[in-house]
Scaffold this motif. Sequence first.
Motif, PDB file in Angstrom:
ATOM      1  N   MET A  53       0.834  -1.195   0.000  1.00 37.36           N
ATOM      2  CA  MET A  53       0.000   0.000   0.000  1.00 37.36           C
ATOM      3  C   MET A  53       0.874   1.253   0.000  1.00 37.36           C
ATOM      4  N   MET A  54       1.950   1.220   0.789  1.00 36.02           N
ATOM      5  CA  MET A  54       2.884   2.348   0.813  1.00 36.02           C
ATOM      6  C   MET A  54       3.538   2.541  -0.546  1.00 36.02           C
ATOM      7  N   GLU A  55       3.916   1.433  -1.180  1.00 38.29           N
ATOM      8  CA  GLU A  55       4.557   1.525  -2.487  1.00 38.29           C
ATOM      9  C   GLU A  55       3.617   2.127  -3.531  1.00 38.29           C
ATOM     10  N   SER A  56       2.339   1.759  -3.449  1.00 41.88           N
ATOM     11  CA  SER A  56       1.373   2.303  -4.412  1.00 41.88           C
ATOM     12  C   SER A  56       1.179   3.799  -4.209  1.00 41.88           C
ATOM     13  N   LEU A  57       1.287   4.245  -2.956  1.00 37.69           N
ATOM     14  CA  LEU A  57       1.135   5.671  -2.661  1.00 37.69           C
ATOM     15  C   LEU A  57       2.361   6.475  -3.074  1.00 37.69           C
TER      16      LEU A  57
ATOM     17  N   MET B 219      -7.444  -6.951  -2.157  1.00 33.48           N
ATOM     18  CA  MET B 219      -6.994  -7.584  -3.395  1.00 33.48           C
ATOM     19  C   MET B 219      -6.325  -6.577  -4.328  1.00 33.48           C
ATOM     20  N   SER B 220      -6.894  -5.371  -4.402  1.00 34.22           N
ATOM     21  CA  SER B 220      -6.345  -4.361  -5.312  1.00 34.22           C
ATOM     22  C   SER B 220      -4.937  -3.951  -4.901  1.00 34.22           C
ATOM     23  N   VAL B 221      -4.667  -3.960  -3.585  1.00 40.05           N
ATOM     24  CA  VAL B 221      -3.339  -3.588  -3.096  1.00 40.05           C
ATOM     25  C   VAL B 221      -2.353  -4.734  -3.278  1.00 40.05           C
ATOM     26  N   VAL B 222      -2.732  -5.918  -2.820  1.00 40.88           N
ATOM     27  CA  VAL B 222      -1.818  -7.066  -2.838  1.00 40.88           C
ATOM     28  C   VAL B 222      -1.553  -7.559  -4.257  1.00 40.88           C
ATOM     29  N   LYS B 223      -2.607  -7.662  -5.056  1.00 44.11           N
ATOM     30  CA  LYS B 223      -2.468  -8.179  -6.420  1.00 44.11           C
ATOM     31  C   LYS B 223      -2.251  -7.069  -7.444  1.00 44.11           C
ATOM     32  N   GLU B 224      -2.318  -5.825  -6.973  1.00 50.28           N
ATOM     33  CA  GLU B 224      -2.133  -4.657  -7.841  1.00 50.28           C
ATOM     34  C   GLU B 224      -3.101  -4.685  -9.017  1.00 50.28           C
TER      35      GLU B 224
END
Length: 288
Positions: A87-91, A247-252
């Motif tokens: 989640m941090m990486e996506s942000l 799922m959206s965070v873990v599986k991108e």
Amino acid sequence: MDQKIASKLLRFQKEEINGHAIYSALSKLKGVSPKNKKILSKIAEDELNHYNTWKKYTSKQIKPNPLTVLFFIVMAKIFGVVFCVKMMESLEGDAQEGYKEIVNKIPEAKRVLEDEERHERLLVDMLKEERIEYISSMVLGISDAIVELTGALAGVSLALQNAKLIGIVGVVTGISASLSMGSSEYLSQKADKHDHPLKAALYTTAAYFFTVLMLVVPFFVFNSFYNALILMFIDATVVILIFSFFMSVVKETPFKRSFLEMFFISFSVSIVSFIIGYFARKILNVEI
């Protein structure tokens, strides 16, 4: 230095010191494996180095935001460390775009950008956590429970029209279905020669049973089966929201698509079951 660039560097500096504090805190959480602890400590060290890079330009000392750090620690305890890190990486996507904007004016921005895009990404992919490794089993349990039980409860609600009785039917059906689903997952994983088929079965069963509890509780709270049915659908939507976000965070994967897909499947089944329950009551002349 240009004021616009100075403002960006200050923002980058705040994000890096927050990242350092968060990764350091995550590495010290109870239950974190030695391997994950080492990886998280390395990422924390990189974040601190980036912070010091920007500090040379801003000449300002910044402390991490305690509320931000606390938020990510809570997320890690609920959803796991890997989820939190992803989640941090996506942000951090916006920050990377910001680095690209100043790379021609601040030479060291290129090195920081490379760290963010390559080195830290590789480290994140090395993180391992049991609940993430068995995510497919959790997906099976939650998705099946939502589709099957919302449909079943909607169907028997109009047929029985008694909240407590509907709740009891839901509990019995849910427990039986969760055990059946767990058994099927065990046999499937064993047939595919996975290392821990029993663990996969337990994750499926636990995910299914948790969803069952969320959906049947309203029928023991309200006397009106209509009110209970409405709250059940709200509970189902909340579960779908949380599950889709996870799922959206873990599986991108896209959150919106995942949420809408499960939402429409679940509620379509419920509507059909509700209609079947209505005609079953009329045709069989059930009175309770």
